[in-house]
Design an enzyme around this catalytic site. Sequence first.
Site, PDB file in Angstrom:
ATOM      1  N   HIS A 133       1.026  -1.097  -0.126  1.00  0.00           N
ATOM      2  CA  HIS A 133      -0.237   0.479  -0.313  1.00  0.00           C
ATOM      3  C   HIS A 133       0.713   1.282  -0.310  1.00  0.00           C
ATOM      4  CE1 HIS A 133       0.635  -0.980   4.566  1.00  0.00           C
ATOM      5  NE2 HIS A 133       0.955   1.016   4.800  1.00  0.00           N
ATOM      6  N   ASP A 135       0.115  -7.564   0.903  1.00  0.00           N
ATOM      7  CA  ASP A 135       0.546  -6.479   1.517  1.00  0.00           C
ATOM      8  C   ASP A 135       2.354  -6.422   1.709  1.00  0.00           C
ATOM      9  OD1 ASP A 135       0.035  -4.022   1.630  1.00  0.00           O
ATOM     10  OD2 ASP A 135      -0.176  -3.462   3.400  1.00  0.00           O
ATOM     11  N   SER A 179       4.835   2.395   7.777  1.00  0.00           N
ATOM     12  CA  SER A 179       4.656   1.430   7.149  1.00  0.00           C
ATOM     13  C   SER A 179       5.475   0.781   6.157  1.00  0.00           C
ATOM     14  CB  SER A 179       3.213   1.933   5.944  1.00  0.00           C
ATOM     15  OG  SER A 179       1.545   1.740   6.804  1.00  0.00           O
TER      16      SER A 179
END
Length: 416
Positions: free
Chosen positions: A142, A172, A246
């Site tokens: 993402h 992911d 992230s």
Amino acid sequence: MPFNRNLVGCKSIALLLVFSMLWVNDVTVEAQQTSSDEALANPRANPPSEAEVMAALQAGPRALSMAFRMAAKRATPSVALLYVYGQNSETQQEQQETDLDKPLLPINPEQAPAAPANEAPLSGIGSGVLISTDGLILTNNHVINNASRVVVQLADETRLDAKVIHGDSQSDVAIVRVESETDLPAMELGDSDQLEIGDWVLAIGSPFRLEATVSAGIISGKNRRMKRIPRSNMLQTDAAINPGNSGGALIDLDGKVVGISTAIASQNGFFQGVGFAIPINQAIWIARELDQHGEVRRAGIGTTLAELNPRIAAKFKLTPYSGILVYQVVKDSVAEKAGIQPLDVIVEFAGEPVHDSAALQEAIERKPIGSKQEIVIRRKGKTLTLNVQLATVDDPTGKNRSSDKAETEATDESPE
């Protein structure tokens, strides 16, 4: 005191801890002996001084602090900041609703690399972990999804354009590759399978664009599932994870990466003590697939599996947790060809006992497509050993692979 097995890896810290504990014990014993043996002979005998007591009490926390410091120092040079360009607004909206990269703070134009003329503007930031000296970086899908350009900023502020960008939405996990004339500082890989609840971990990333930020916590849970990540098997941690983290590293006290920070559970968009990371053992396998093939090739056999919890076991008159229940078998699948039937209970795959359907699915997916694997099942009180030739998740019948192989062989045998 809040110590766990990760300190064993740091020998110097472990020795310091042992000696400090022995010293505390000696001080306590001496104090007790003084109070009992010398009280009558010398009523004015002094107990340990306040400074001695404080030093003894601080020895353990100081040892843990030193372990944190050494682990962070070892791992931080391998964590990179990613500047991402060209993601469309729809992708950005999806990220803002589910991930850690909502642009809560304005990006300083002087800090971000300028986009070339007529190119898409900066659309997001994230973190990444160098896992090889030749420039392979692990991050989240993402973070880079639909990006037209990714610029990697290393710990020494060197900026390199990514030459390769690949991602896998099912897990992911994503990779980017950069080129450098010198070897890059790769982080050492840990073993996420050895983690236990209560183990200390550190999260390193760039929350709110604060580069190389380190936070500490423990492993709070394992095998967590997330709806938006179909193939998730996450580690849960209370180490602070915030927007910008992230793709960053979750490390153990040896400074080895054991997970990739991915998401949080929150009611306000900020960290509330529940963060999630992809186990490094899972992420590395996916990264290698992406690096070598540009996609993740997952093996499959064509079954629907179910946990044998007490409720399901009672329904089918089976022993709870005795294996994995085969609920359905896809028609003409390799599982059907191998002789697997509905209501069989799988107890072993490739020589390893199985007790968790997600773990079994992962084990099957990671085996080479086309390879033959042994499956041990229980059926009506009998134990059977079957052999199945793995197909793909997308085509569990194996027909496409067989036709491709036949076409290749025909081509090879044709006259020149």
